[in-house]
Design a protein around this motif. Structure first.
Motif, mmCIF file in Angstrom:
data_model
loop_
_atom_site.group_PDB
_atom_site.id
_atom_site.type_symbol
_atom_site.label_atom_id
_atom_site.label_comp_id
_atom_site.label_asym_id
_atom_site.label_seq_id
_atom_site.Cartn_x
_atom_site.Cartn_y
_atom_site.Cartn_z
ATOM 1 N N GLY A 164 0.800 -1.230 0.000
ATOM 2 C CA GLY A 164 0.000 0.000 0.000
ATOM 3 C C GLY A 164 0.825 1.268 0.000
ATOM 4 O O GLY A 164 0.280 2.368 -0.048
ATOM 5 N N ARG A 165 2.153 1.148 0.090
ATOM 6 C CA ARG A 165 3.016 2.334 0.113
ATOM 7 C C ARG A 165 3.279 2.855 -1.297
ATOM 8 O O ARG A 165 3.135 2.135 -2.275
ATOM 9 C CB ARG A 165 4.354 1.988 0.772
ATOM 10 N N CYS A 166 3.708 4.093 -1.352
ATOM 11 C CA CYS A 166 4.128 4.693 -2.618
ATOM 12 C C CYS A 166 5.362 3.952 -3.147
ATOM 13 O O CYS A 166 6.256 3.593 -2.370
ATOM 14 C CB CYS A 166 4.459 6.163 -2.372
ATOM 15 N N ALA A 167 5.401 3.747 -4.451
ATOM 16 C CA ALA A 167 6.512 3.016 -5.066
ATOM 17 C C ALA A 167 7.851 3.724 -4.868
ATOM 18 O O ALA A 167 8.908 3.105 -4.987
ATOM 19 C CB ALA A 167 6.254 2.843 -6.559
ATOM 20 N N PHE A 168 7.824 5.012 -4.561
ATOM 21 C CA PHE A 168 9.077 5.745 -4.386
ATOM 22 C C PHE A 168 9.587 5.723 -2.942
ATOM 23 O O PHE A 168 10.635 6.295 -2.652
ATOM 24 C CB PHE A 168 8.920 7.200 -4.833
ATOM 25 N N SER A 169 8.832 5.098 -2.039
ATOM 26 C CA SER A 169 9.267 5.101 -0.631
ATOM 27 C C SER A 169 10.118 3.867 -0.368
ATOM 28 O O SER A 169 9.681 2.890 0.223
ATOM 29 C CB SER A 169 8.066 5.131 0.318
ATOM 30 N N LEU A 170 11.337 3.925 -0.824
ATOM 31 C CA LEU A 170 12.238 2.786 -0.697
ATOM 32 C C LEU A 170 13.280 3.068 0.377
ATOM 33 O O LEU A 170 13.733 4.193 0.541
ATOM 34 C CB LEU A 170 12.937 2.521 -2.030
ATOM 35 N N ALA A 171 13.640 2.038 1.090
ATOM 36 C CA ALA A 171 14.755 2.118 2.051
ATOM 37 C C ALA A 171 14.625 3.308 3.002
ATOM 38 O O ALA A 171 15.609 3.986 3.304
ATOM 39 C CB ALA A 171 16.084 2.168 1.298
ATOM 40 N N GLY A 172 13.399 3.568 3.475
ATOM 41 C CA GLY A 172 13.214 4.611 4.477
ATOM 42 C C GLY A 172 13.447 6.023 3.995
ATOM 43 O O GLY A 172 13.809 6.909 4.763
ATOM 44 N N ARG A 173 13.261 6.240 2.727
ATOM 45 C CA ARG A 173 13.381 7.606 2.215
ATOM 46 C C ARG A 173 12.579 7.724 0.931
ATOM 47 O O ARG A 173 12.172 6.721 0.344
ATOM 48 C CB ARG A 173 14.841 7.969 1.965
ATOM 49 N N CYS A 174 12.383 8.969 0.509
ATOM 50 C CA CYS A 174 11.705 9.228 -0.764
ATOM 51 C C CYS A 174 12.764 9.295 -1.850
ATOM 52 O O CYS A 174 13.678 10.118 -1.786
ATOM 53 C CB CYS A 174 10.945 10.549 -0.684
ATOM 54 N N ASP A 175 12.622 8.444 -2.839
ATOM 55 C CA ASP A 175 13.607 8.409 -3.923
ATOM 56 C C ASP A 175 13.520 9.617 -4.848
ATOM 57 O O ASP A 175 14.408 9.814 -5.684
ATOM 58 C CB ASP A 175 13.415 7.145 -4.770
ATOM 59 N N VAL A 176 12.443 10.375 -4.756
ATOM 60 C CA VAL A 176 12.285 11.540 -5.643
ATOM 61 C C VAL A 176 12.045 12.800 -4.809
ATOM 62 O O VAL A 176 11.289 13.685 -5.205
ATOM 63 C CB VAL A 176 11.123 11.313 -6.653
ATOM 64 N N HIS A 177 12.713 12.863 -3.668
ATOM 65 C CA HIS A 177 12.429 13.929 -2.698
ATOM 66 C C HIS A 177 12.376 15.328 -3.322
ATOM 67 O O HIS A 177 11.456 16.098 -3.041
ATOM 68 C CB HIS A 177 13.478 13.892 -1.584
ATOM 69 N N GLU A 178 13.359 15.637 -4.161
ATOM 70 C CA GLU A 178 13.403 16.987 -4.760
ATOM 71 C C GLU A 178 12.189 17.242 -5.644
ATOM 72 O O GLU A 178 11.828 18.395 -5.895
ATOM 73 C CB GLU A 178 14.676 17.155 -5.595
ATOM 74 N N HIS A 179 11.597 16.177 -6.158
ATOM 75 C CA HIS A 179 10.480 16.314 -7.100
ATOM 76 C C HIS A 179 9.177 15.765 -6.519
ATOM 77 O O HIS A 179 8.233 15.502 -7.264
ATOM 78 C CB HIS A 179 10.807 15.595 -8.409
ATOM 79 N N ARG A 180 9.119 15.565 -5.209
ATOM 80 C CA ARG A 180 7.899 14.987 -4.624
ATOM 81 C C ARG A 180 6.716 15.931 -4.883
ATOM 82 O O ARG A 180 6.891 17.154 -4.923
ATOM 83 C CB ARG A 180 8.092 14.702 -3.128
ATOM 84 N N PRO A 181 5.534 15.349 -5.072
ATOM 85 C CA PRO A 181 4.390 16.190 -5.411
ATOM 86 C C PRO A 181 3.868 17.020 -4.234
ATOM 87 O O PRO A 181 4.280 16.836 -3.091
ATOM 88 C CB PRO A 181 3.336 15.186 -5.886
ATOM 89 N N LEU A 182 2.973 17.909 -4.562
ATOM 90 C CA LEU A 182 2.504 18.874 -3.565
ATOM 91 C C LEU A 182 1.924 18.213 -2.322
ATOM 92 O O LEU A 182 2.190 18.665 -1.202
ATOM 93 C CB LEU A 182 1.462 19.816 -4.178
ATOM 94 N N MET A 183 1.155 17.142 -2.485
ATOM 95 C CA MET A 183 0.522 16.550 -1.308
ATOM 96 C C MET A 183 1.557 16.016 -0.327
ATOM 97 O O MET A 183 1.349 16.051 0.888
ATOM 98 C CB MET A 183 -0.462 15.447 -1.723
ATOM 99 N N CYS A 184 2.687 15.521 -0.847
ATOM 100 C CA CYS A 184 3.761 15.039 0.032
ATOM 101 C C CYS A 184 4.362 16.207 0.813
ATOM 102 O O CYS A 184 4.744 16.071 1.972
ATOM 103 C CB CYS A 184 4.838 14.359 -0.785
ATOM 104 N N ARG A 185 4.464 17.345 0.144
ATOM 105 C CA ARG A 185 5.029 18.535 0.789
ATOM 106 C C ARG A 185 4.077 19.096 1.835
ATOM 107 O O ARG A 185 4.485 19.640 2.868
ATOM 108 C CB ARG A 185 5.310 19.619 -0.266
ATOM 109 N N LEU A 186 2.777 18.954 1.545
ATOM 110 C CA LEU A 186 1.763 19.567 2.406
ATOM 111 C C LEU A 186 1.506 18.764 3.675
ATOM 112 O O LEU A 186 1.191 19.321 4.722
ATOM 113 C CB LEU A 186 0.464 19.695 1.587
ATOM 114 N N TYR A 187 1.674 17.435 3.553
ATOM 115 C CA TYR A 187 1.328 16.573 4.682
ATOM 116 C C TYR A 187 2.119 16.968 5.931
ATOM 117 O O TYR A 187 3.328 17.148 5.885
ATOM 118 C CB TYR A 187 1.603 15.101 4.334
#
Ligand code: SF4
Ligand code: SF4
Length: 118
Positions: free
Chosen positions: A58-81
């Motif tokens: 159920g996790r986002c495909a980019f949440s690997l190894a305890g981090r966001c693999d696309v952190h610099e480009h994460r979408p707005l909802m990730c930034r807002l949470y």
């Protein structure tokens, strides 16, 4: 006026992102990384044309190894949470002064309009 110009799309997204207060997450935490909405611009920034498939857990495909693999480009909802009064981190992390609920809702309303930009 809306435009298909990628520079303008970047600027519009950047203006919305800039309204979101920063805070430090718990290192290695991806507990809130479930499926999230993406704008077309955000998808293009990570080389996709549709949202990444949900993982079996159920996790986002980019949440690997305890981090966001696309952190610099994460979408707005990730930034807002975690930054809005009614969208708080379950671990109590967040900015010193969270956004009022209405400011968060306004950002989401404006964000939803981005996908209708021609
Ligand atoms: S906002 Fe909270 S739950 Fe989400 S990654 Fe940061 S610390 Fe973890
Ligand atoms: S894009 Fe990154 S921050 Fe957003 S849900 Fe996926 S792993 Fe988490």
């Amino acid at each position: 006026m809306a435009s298909s110009d990628p520079t303008r799309r970047a600027a519009v997204h950047g203006r919305l992102y800039a309204r979101i207060p920063a805070f430090e997450c718990i290192e290695g935490c991806t507990d809130c990384c479930g499926p999230v909405p993406w704008s077309a611009y955000e998808l293009a920034a990570v080389g996709l044309d549709s949202p990444p498939p949900e993982r079996a857990d159920g996790r986002c495909a980019f949440s690997l190894a305890g981090r966001c693999d696309v952190h610099e480009h994460r979408p707005l909802m990730c930034r807002l949470y975690g930054t809005v009064e009614d969208l708080r981190c379950p671990h109590g992390r967040g900015p010193l002064v969270p956004l009022p609920a209405e400011a968060g809702h306004d950002l989401v309303r404006r964000y939803k309009r981005l996908n209708s930009m021609p």
